[in-house]
Design a protein around this motif. Structure first.
Motif, short mmCIF file in Angstrom:
data_model
loop_
_atom_site.label_atom_id
_atom_site.label_comp_id
_atom_site.label_asym_id
_atom_site.label_seq_id
_atom_site.Cartn_x
_atom_site.Cartn_y
_atom_site.Cartn_z
N GLY A 55 2.81 0.88 -4.99
CA GLY A 55 3.45 1.28 -3.74
C GLY A 55 2.72 0.71 -2.55
N ARG A 56 3.10 1.23 -1.40
CA ARG A 56 2.54 0.72 -0.15
C ARG A 56 1.47 1.68 0.36
N MET A 57 0.35 1.11 0.78
CA MET A 57 -0.74 1.94 1.32
C MET A 57 -0.39 2.32 2.76
N MET A 58 -0.22 3.61 2.98
CA MET A 58 0.27 4.07 4.29
C MET A 58 -0.83 4.60 5.19
N SER A 59 -1.98 4.92 4.64
CA SER A 59 -3.09 5.36 5.48
C SER A 59 -4.35 5.26 4.65
N ARG A 60 -5.48 5.29 5.32
CA ARG A 60 -6.75 5.13 4.61
C ARG A 60 -7.81 5.90 5.37
N ARG A 61 -8.57 6.72 4.65
CA ARG A 61 -9.68 7.46 5.26
C ARG A 61 -10.94 7.09 4.49
N ILE A 62 -11.78 6.30 5.15
CA ILE A 62 -12.97 5.80 4.46
C ILE A 62 -14.15 6.70 4.78
N MET A 63 -14.85 7.12 3.73
CA MET A 63 -16.04 7.95 3.94
C MET A 63 -17.17 7.38 3.09
N GLY A 64 -17.77 6.31 3.60
CA GLY A 64 -18.86 5.71 2.86
C GLY A 64 -18.42 5.16 1.52
N LYS A 65 -19.02 5.70 0.47
CA LYS A 65 -18.76 5.13 -0.85
C LYS A 65 -17.48 5.65 -1.49
N ALA A 66 -16.78 6.53 -0.78
CA ALA A 66 -15.51 7.04 -1.31
C ALA A 66 -14.47 7.03 -0.21
N SER A 67 -13.23 6.93 -0.62
CA SER A 67 -12.14 6.88 0.36
C SER A 67 -10.92 7.59 -0.18
N PHE A 68 -10.11 8.01 0.75
CA PHE A 68 -8.78 8.48 0.38
C PHE A 68 -7.76 7.58 1.05
N ALA A 69 -6.66 7.37 0.36
CA ALA A 69 -5.58 6.60 0.97
C ALA A 69 -4.27 7.24 0.55
N GLU A 70 -3.24 6.94 1.29
CA GLU A 70 -1.94 7.48 0.94
C GLU A 70 -1.10 6.34 0.38
N LEU A 71 -0.51 6.59 -0.79
CA LEU A 71 0.33 5.59 -1.44
C LEU A 71 1.77 6.07 -1.36
N LYS A 72 2.66 5.16 -1.00
CA LYS A 72 4.07 5.54 -0.90
C LYS A 72 4.88 4.64 -1.83
#
Length: 566
Positions: A55-72
């Motif tokens: 899917g398409r990556m709609m957002s990304r929250r980077i926190m050092g060695k780990a991240s969250f992203a939203e997939l649509k």
RNA sequence: GACCUGGUAGCUCAGUUGGUAGAGCACCUCCCUUUUAAGGAGGUGGUCCUGGGUUCGAGCCCCAGCCAGGUCACCA
């Protein structure tokens, strides 16, 4: 082409991906094992299981060695969790540090393989073990955010941009997609309803030599090989009736029709009408069928027969009231206009404040009375029946009153949704009606109505008694999805073409000024301005244009501002 | 076709009496291993729809045009 800084950065990222040996547009099939909707709606079954999503990556929250992203994906949105040591290693953190954090952007299309889990906050997510770039996005998407209360911030809401770039609208505005999914549910529901009854879906010509079946201005075109004019159809009625003559009991068509008239929020030059013709039926039968059909559509689409349309709650539950048009006028104006001639009718119109002129006949005057004083009052579905003969040249004369016809229009939310008749099948009567129409339009109308001789010939072979209906699909979708504008229910509404992008070449003034600088440089800015003879604004634009193209520069010295070539 | 409203950064929008173009998000650099409109520090980014005009000076005022939305008119 001028690229914005954001676009330049993305192109650079594209190049760097290639340098890392990553194809930003791979050809391989990417096999997914689930959709986002399946996972989010059935977490327990997927918990701890490995899935492959795309899917398409709609957002990304980077926190050092780990991240969250939203997939649509096509089914919905879901969070993914990307950890450096899962998709890469401490020794070679390229995939995380470089590819994911730096070279990927919002809007990129990616594939992920990983385990389904719930975060501490309770959000269903996928812990990504493998990340694949599937397509790089070179243009930044609008950033639309939704907060914890579901409130949308910085919505992509400019209608012009939304319609011109519907693909962007669909990506960032989830409710838009819903509208179009419902549109298909509506047409599927109708198809199923008709197919279950054994009605035959057919296709008839869009290019017609005679634009018949309605009174509207057509789009004209030309066939080169035949060297003849052709028209885009304004209706398909006369062709479907030919098929009834040919022996089909019931035919229907979802038809794109085209009318070369004004555009507003309920009219687009091309629009969709479903027309259905059933042999051996009359308009009473058609009313029964219509209310049954609409109730089913409402339930299939929204799960309930009650629909919110603007401020009104509208119930599509059958049956619907049936009100003769003259009765409606009597109720809402107090005047019984049955049997009145045009002089008397004109008097009534004037009394209720409707402007009239001499060209208006009985039919037109009654139409005006209903349109102005009654139509908007019918919010709940109502059949308005028995229209005057003059307004309905394709309709059978009423069985009890020769001044009227067996016709109904279905009103919903104060607007016409459907139009139906007991079809006129008397070929001699039909010819006379056409001729009357021609006289009416000859009275001062630029658009003369053609007589379709072949259609009359078909009727002369004999058409069984038939009832037909046309339902405005765009309007129906507007009702069922609570949209006030037709543009919201068409993927690509008609728009004027966009302005061309400005050229990067120098314009005439810039060329003249550049020459002046070349021959006189360095020259005092004010002297040059005077020499150029440009107006202040023109001067300003032109010099700024040159400096922007990096062809001239202005330097500030003790003796003043000097212009020179670069 | 008429009238009204609008067009400023990738997006949403401010912009005072005409006086050096602003904010939030996005983006870039840095910090951060379960966050969620993530957060913290710093930074970049502009054809102010187009073309004329007025002015010492225009995003702002005037004229013309383009595009959109709305209201009305026309039109099955």
């Amino acid at each position: 082409m001028q690229l914005s800084p954001l676009e330049i950065i993305r192109r650079e990222s594209l190049q760097k991906l290639r340098e890392l040996g990553i194809n930003p547009y791979p050809a391989d099939e990417f096999k997914t094992t689930a959709t986002i909707q399946q996972i989010t709606s059935n977490f327990d079954a997927f918990k701890g299981k490995e899935v492959v999503l795309a899917g398409r990556m709609m957002s990304r929250r980077i926190m050092g060695k780990a991240s969250f992203a939203e997939l649509k994906d096509a089914s919905g949105r879901m969070q993914i969790y990307v950890n450096r040591d899962e998709i890469s290693s401490e020794d070679d953190p390229t995939m995380y540090n470089t590819v994911f954090k730096k070279l990927l952007d919002m809007g990129d299309i990616i594939g992920v393989k990983g385990e389904v889990f719930k975060t501490q906050v309770g959000e269903v997510s996928v812990n990504v073990k493998e990340l694949t770039v599937l397509a790089k996005s070179l243009r930044p998407l609008p950033v639309v955010k939704t907060d914890a209360d579901g409130k949308v911030h910085d919505a992509f809401a400019d209608n012009e941009q939304r319609y011109r770039r519907r693909y962007v609208d669909l990506i960032v505005n989830d409710h838009v997609k819903e509208t179009f999914i419902k549109r298909t549910k509506i047409t599927n529901s109708m198809r199923n309803f008709f197919n279950d009854r054994g009605y035959l879906e057919v296709e008839t010509p869009i290019l017609q030599p005679i634009p018949g079946g309605a009174a509207a201005r057509p789009f004209m075109t030309h066939h080169n090989a035949l060297d003849m004019p052709l028209y885009l159809r304004i209706a398909n009625e006369l062709y479907l009736k030919r098929l009834i003559v040919g022996g089909f009991d019931a035919v229907y068509e979802f038809a794109k029709d085209f009318r070369n008239e004004g555009m507003d929020r309920t009219h687009n030059p091309e629009f969709t009408v479903m027309e259905l013709y059933v042999a051996y039926k009359d308009y009473n039968w058609m009313m029964d069928m219509t209310e049954e059909l609409l109730e089913k559509i409402a339930i299939d689409t929204n799960g309930t027969s009650t629909v919110q349309i603007g401020k009104n709650e509208v119930s599509f539950k059958a049956p619907y009231p049936r009100v003769p048009i003259l009765e409606a006028i009597k109720i809402h104006t107090g005047y019984d206009v049955a049997g009145m001639n045009d002089v008397e009718l004109r008097e009534v119109c004037t009394k209720v404040g409707i402007q009239v002129d001499e060209t208006m006949g009985v039919g037109k005057l009654i139409d005006e009375l209903f349109g102005e004083k009654c139509e908007h009052l019918y919010i709940q579905p109502t059949f308005i029946t028995d229209y005057p003969k003059e307004m309905s040249p394709l309709t059978k004369e009423h069985r009890d009153n020769p001044a009227l016809t067996e016709r109904f229009e279905l009103m919903v939310n104060g607007k016409e949704l459907a139009n139906a008749y007991s079809e006129l099948n008397d070929p001699i009567d039909q010819r006379e009606r056409f001729e009357e129409q021609m006289k009416l339009s000859a009275k001062g109308d630029d658009e003369a109505m053609f007589i379709d001789q072949d259609f009359i010939r078909a009727l002369e072979y004999g058409m069984p008694p038939t009832s037909g209906i046309g339902i405005g699909i765009d309007r129906l979708v507007m009702f069922m999805t609570n949209n006030a504008s037709i543009q919201e229910v068409l993927f690509f509404p008609q728009m004027r073409p966009e302005k061309k992008a400005p050229s990067v070449e120098l314009n005439e003034e810039e060329k003249v000024l550049l020459k002046m600088i070349e021959t006189n440089a360095p020259i005092l800015l004010n002297d040059l301005k005077e020499k150029s003879g440009f107006s202040n604004k023109k001067w300003d634009k032109t010099l700024k244009g040159l400096t922007k193209h990096n062809l001239a520069k202005v330097t500030n010295t003790d003796e003043g501002l000097f212009v020179e070539v670069v």
